[in-house]
Design a protein around this motif. Sequence first.
Motif, PDB file in Angstrom:
ATOM      1  N   GLU A 173     -29.718 -19.623  -3.291  1.00  0.00           N
ATOM      2  CA  GLU A 173     -30.535 -18.555  -3.296  1.00  0.00           C
ATOM      3  C   GLU A 173     -29.755 -17.689  -2.272  1.00  0.00           C
ATOM      4  OE1 GLU A 173     -34.983 -16.596  -3.473  1.00  0.00           O
ATOM      5  OE2 GLU A 173     -34.813 -18.857  -3.208  1.00  0.00           O
ATOM      6  N   GLY A 174     -29.684 -16.471  -2.945  1.00  0.00           N
ATOM      7  CA  GLY A 174     -29.175 -15.325  -1.866  1.00  0.00           C
ATOM      8  C   GLY A 174     -27.986 -15.938  -1.004  1.00  0.00           C
ATOM      9  N   VAL A 175     -27.936 -15.788   0.304  1.00  0.00           N
ATOM     10  CA  VAL A 175     -26.847 -16.022   1.201  1.00  0.00           C
ATOM     11  C   VAL A 175     -26.968 -17.705   1.331  1.00  0.00           C
ATOM     12  CG1 VAL A 175     -26.364 -14.030   2.022  1.00  0.00           C
ATOM     13  CG2 VAL A 175     -27.945 -15.459   3.351  1.00  0.00           C
TER      14      VAL A 175
ATOM     15  N   VAL B 254     -29.829 -31.231  -1.070  1.00  0.00           N
ATOM     16  CA  VAL B 254     -30.489 -32.135  -1.669  1.00  0.00           C
ATOM     17  C   VAL B 254     -31.193 -33.029  -0.369  1.00  0.00           C
ATOM     18  CG1 VAL B 254     -30.820 -34.412  -3.053  1.00  0.00           C
ATOM     19  CG2 VAL B 254     -29.325 -32.939  -3.781  1.00  0.00           C
ATOM     20  N   GLY B 255     -32.486 -32.869  -0.458  1.00  0.00           N
ATOM     21  CA  GLY B 255     -33.180 -33.394   0.784  1.00  0.00           C
ATOM     22  C   GLY B 255     -33.801 -31.986   1.480  1.00  0.00           C
ATOM     23  N   GLY B 256     -33.458 -30.822   1.095  1.00  0.00           N
ATOM     24  CA  GLY B 256     -34.132 -29.570   1.592  1.00  0.00           C
ATOM     25  C   GLY B 256     -33.204 -28.924   2.905  1.00  0.00           C
ATOM     26  N   LYS B 257     -32.209 -29.526   3.500  1.00  0.00           N
ATOM     27  CA  LYS B 257     -31.524 -28.666   4.625  1.00  0.00           C
ATOM     28  C   LYS B 257     -30.837 -27.482   4.065  1.00  0.00           C
ATOM     29  CE  LYS B 257     -27.864 -29.020   7.830  1.00  0.00           C
ATOM     30  NZ  LYS B 257     -26.682 -30.085   8.431  1.00  0.00           N
ATOM     31  N   ARG B 258     -31.209 -26.399   4.792  1.00  0.00           N
ATOM     32  CA  ARG B 258     -30.713 -25.032   4.407  1.00  0.00           C
ATOM     33  C   ARG B 258     -29.393 -24.639   5.038  1.00  0.00           C
ATOM     34  NH1 ARG B 258     -33.865 -19.603   5.691  1.00  0.00           N
ATOM     35  NH2 ARG B 258     -32.728 -19.804   7.547  1.00  0.00           N
ATOM     36  N   ILE B 259     -28.509 -24.135   4.314  1.00  0.00           N
ATOM     37  CA  ILE B 259     -27.052 -24.170   4.679  1.00  0.00           C
ATOM     38  C   ILE B 259     -26.760 -22.520   4.425  1.00  0.00           C
ATOM     39  CG2 ILE B 259     -24.657 -24.447   4.515  1.00  0.00           C
ATOM     40  CD1 ILE B 259     -25.700 -27.323   3.315  1.00  0.00           C
ATOM     41  N   ILE B 260     -26.290 -21.867   5.459  1.00  0.00           N
ATOM     42  CA  ILE B 260     -25.894 -20.426   5.278  1.00  0.00           C
ATOM     43  C   ILE B 260     -24.562 -20.465   4.739  1.00  0.00           C
ATOM     44  CG2 ILE B 260     -25.489 -20.031   7.697  1.00  0.00           C
ATOM     45  CD1 ILE B 260     -26.484 -17.148   7.043  1.00  0.00           C
ATOM     46  N   ASP B 261     -24.262 -19.677   3.398  1.00  0.00           N
ATOM     47  CA  ASP B 261     -23.023 -19.626   3.161  1.00  0.00           C
ATOM     48  C   ASP B 261     -22.066 -18.528   3.599  1.00  0.00           C
ATOM     49  OD1 ASP B 261     -20.734 -19.580   1.384  1.00  0.00           O
ATOM     50  OD2 ASP B 261     -21.794 -19.433  -0.615  1.00  0.00           O
ATOM     51  N   PHE B 262     -21.164 -18.684   4.382  1.00  0.00           N
ATOM     52  CA  PHE B 262     -20.614 -17.482   5.147  1.00  0.00           C
ATOM     53  C   PHE B 262     -18.980 -17.543   4.488  1.00  0.00           C
ATOM     54  CE2 PHE B 262     -20.721 -15.498   9.597  1.00  0.00           C
ATOM     55  CZ  PHE B 262     -22.078 -14.968   9.299  1.00  0.00           C
TER      56      PHE B 262
ATOM     57  N   ARG C 195     -20.579 -27.366  10.243  1.00  0.00           N
ATOM     58  CA  ARG C 195     -21.102 -27.948   8.996  1.00  0.00           C
ATOM     59  C   ARG C 195     -22.575 -28.617   9.539  1.00  0.00           C
ATOM     60  NH1 ARG C 195     -18.930 -32.379   4.504  1.00  0.00           N
ATOM     61  NH2 ARG C 195     -21.102 -33.474   3.613  1.00  0.00           N
ATOM     62  N   GLU C 196     -22.610 -29.459  10.768  1.00  0.00           N
ATOM     63  CA  GLU C 196     -23.705 -30.034  11.221  1.00  0.00           C
ATOM     64  C   GLU C 196     -24.833 -28.885  11.659  1.00  0.00           C
ATOM     65  OE1 GLU C 196     -24.818 -31.551  15.524  1.00  0.00           O
ATOM     66  OE2 GLU C 196     -22.648 -31.767  14.970  1.00  0.00           O
ATOM     67  N   LEU C 197     -24.378 -28.008  11.804  1.00  0.00           N
ATOM     68  CA  LEU C 197     -25.452 -26.741  12.343  1.00  0.00           C
ATOM     69  C   LEU C 197     -25.867 -25.951  11.128  1.00  0.00           C
ATOM     70  CD1 LEU C 197     -23.753 -25.356  15.786  1.00  0.00           C
ATOM     71  CD2 LEU C 197     -25.665 -26.942  15.476  1.00  0.00           C
ATOM     72  N   GLY C 198     -25.274 -26.273   9.806  1.00  0.00           N
ATOM     73  CA  GLY C 198     -26.047 -25.791   8.824  1.00  0.00           C
ATOM     74  C   GLY C 198     -25.041 -24.431   8.535  1.00  0.00           C
ATOM     75  N   LEU C 199     -23.947 -24.396   8.526  1.00  0.00           N
ATOM     76  CA  LEU C 199     -23.285 -23.523   8.045  1.00  0.00           C
ATOM     77  C   LEU C 199     -22.135 -23.599   7.049  1.00  0.00           C
ATOM     78  CD1 LEU C 199     -22.145 -19.947   9.637  1.00  0.00           C
ATOM     79  CD2 LEU C 199     -20.302 -21.313   8.820  1.00  0.00           C
ATOM     80  N   TYR C 200     -21.572 -22.997   5.697  1.00  0.00           N
ATOM     81  CA  TYR C 200     -20.675 -23.502   5.101  1.00  0.00           C
ATOM     82  C   TYR C 200     -19.537 -22.463   5.091  1.00  0.00           C
ATOM     83  CZ  TYR C 200     -17.961 -24.724   0.985  1.00  0.00           C
ATOM     84  OH  TYR C 200     -16.863 -25.160   0.303  1.00  0.00           O
ATOM     85  N   THR C 201     -18.442 -22.606   5.710  1.00  0.00           N
ATOM     86  CA  THR C 201     -17.287 -21.857   5.475  1.00  0.00           C
ATOM     87  C   THR C 201     -15.943 -22.659   5.591  1.00  0.00           C
ATOM     88  OG1 THR C 201     -16.270 -19.475   6.277  1.00  0.00           O
ATOM     89  CG2 THR C 201     -16.893 -21.194   7.963  1.00  0.00           C
ATOM     90  N   PHE C 202     -14.726 -21.906   5.592  1.00  0.00           N
ATOM     91  CA  PHE C 202     -13.765 -22.532   5.437  1.00  0.00           C
ATOM     92  C   PHE C 202     -13.021 -22.530   6.948  1.00  0.00           C
ATOM     93  CE2 PHE C 202     -14.036 -21.841   0.984  1.00  0.00           C
ATOM     94  CZ  PHE C 202     -13.760 -23.123   0.644  1.00  0.00           C
TER      95      PHE C 202
ATOM     96  N   GLU D 244     -27.471 -14.749  12.165  1.00  0.00           N
ATOM     97  CA  GLU D 244     -27.447 -16.417  12.191  1.00  0.00           C
ATOM     98  C   GLU D 244     -26.332 -17.224  12.070  1.00  0.00           C
ATOM     99  OE1 GLU D 244     -29.634 -19.376   8.933  1.00  0.00           O
ATOM    100  OE2 GLU D 244     -29.966 -17.185   8.759  1.00  0.00           O
ATOM    101  N   GLY D 245     -25.385 -16.735  11.080  1.00  0.00           N
ATOM    102  CA  GLY D 245     -24.211 -17.347  10.925  1.00  0.00           C
ATOM    103  C   GLY D 245     -23.307 -17.263  12.035  1.00  0.00           C
TER     104      GLY D 245
END
Length: 444
Positions: free
Chosen positions: A34-36, A41-49, A399-406, A427-428
């Motif tokens: 949802e959004g960014v 699965v399990g609920g961890k939120r990851i910001i998609d950067f 990744r450990e800190l909850g950010l997705y990017t390359f 945040e990112g």
Amino acid sequence: MLSKEQIISDSKEFSLFSWSAQATMNPIAIERAEGVYLYEVGGKRIIDFSSGLMSVNIGHGDQRVTDAVVEQMQKVSFVTPTCTTEIRAKLAKKLAEICPGDLNKAFFTLCGTSSVDNAIKLARLYSGRHKIIGRYRAFHGGSIGGMSVGGDPRKLANDSQQMTNTVLLDDPYNFFGMNHLDDVTKLNLSLEYVERVIHFEGKTNIAAFIFEGESGSSGCLHYPKDYLKGIKALCEKYGILFIADEVMSGFGRTGKWFGFENHDIIPDMVCMAKGLTSSYLPLGCLMVSDKIASKFESTPMMIGLTYNAHPVSMAAALAVINIYESDNLIANARKMSAYLESKIEAMRSQHPSMGQFRNTGLLGCLDILKNKTTGELIAPYNASGDDLKITNLIAAKVRELGLYTFVRWGYIFIAPPMMINETQIDEGLAIISEALKIADEHLV
């Protein structure tokens, strides 16, 4: 519902992952988005950067797109490409409206790679010529055709299968002995090099040049001022077509509808995908000039595919384009670009490992340095093995800190959805800042 562990286990046992040794894969099991944000699965939120693959431009989970897709599914889900639908008429007309010049004809494909492949075929059919010129540090898709006209190292394992009659150029300014020259001289010498290649390859043999509107996966490498304008002028001089690959840089990501608009040119063909539907459904498009289309008024255009003009995907595309406009997302990309750049600059005092940040709109890439004096990156272009040790540590921390990017070679890509706000950028960047401490410790 399957557990996270079962999802990952079954996915690895029964499917293949692209560009990877299968045993090393450790995929993230995503339940919703949802959004960014992605939610594991399990609920961890990851910001998609990185907007997925620099493609989910409007953000995840916009129900306006879902509603448009459901409505179209309830009308007609598929017709053969020789039929037409209301959604085909509407989307084609809309694309003609947002494209400049005489780019008025849409040939719908399934993805970016199939847009590029059909651009190559159409250029050859139209011109009667056979050679295509691209760049070493460019990516145009994973097909044999797309790989052959670009130089991304992922092609090297498939070198024996390359398409013939392709020529690749070095980057402008990347020549020995030019560093001390002024920018105008460098530009002139770079374009003279391209013109020499045209003559070496036979000016009447070259069907098209293909360039990204703005560089993406090679590191968001910026074209020198007026370079693309000079390339387009050479194309016109020698009757060569210019194909703009806007698969990654299109649909507002660079602060304009298309990346090439930052360079004051109008191509003969434009390859589209990704942001066309914001990746909600697969769809590509090849926009073609009236000049090219006119050849096929009485001559059969011998290109095609089963999912040409797929109505459900086109419904997603039209909904997404309407969201770009109604939500002022292109203007927001420009606004957030300025904010992002200011925050990146503010981080420099904390991180001596930070190198150049190349950014256009929300298509950005940060260099991570190994040597501050020489500008050497923590990993070279096309690095592998031990050369990627520090890069892998940074990627794991992100990744450990909850950010997705390359995190690729010596680069961290920053290309978030265009609806992002300042708080989410903060945040990112806070996560990236934490990961950069690893690079700071290894700086020489």
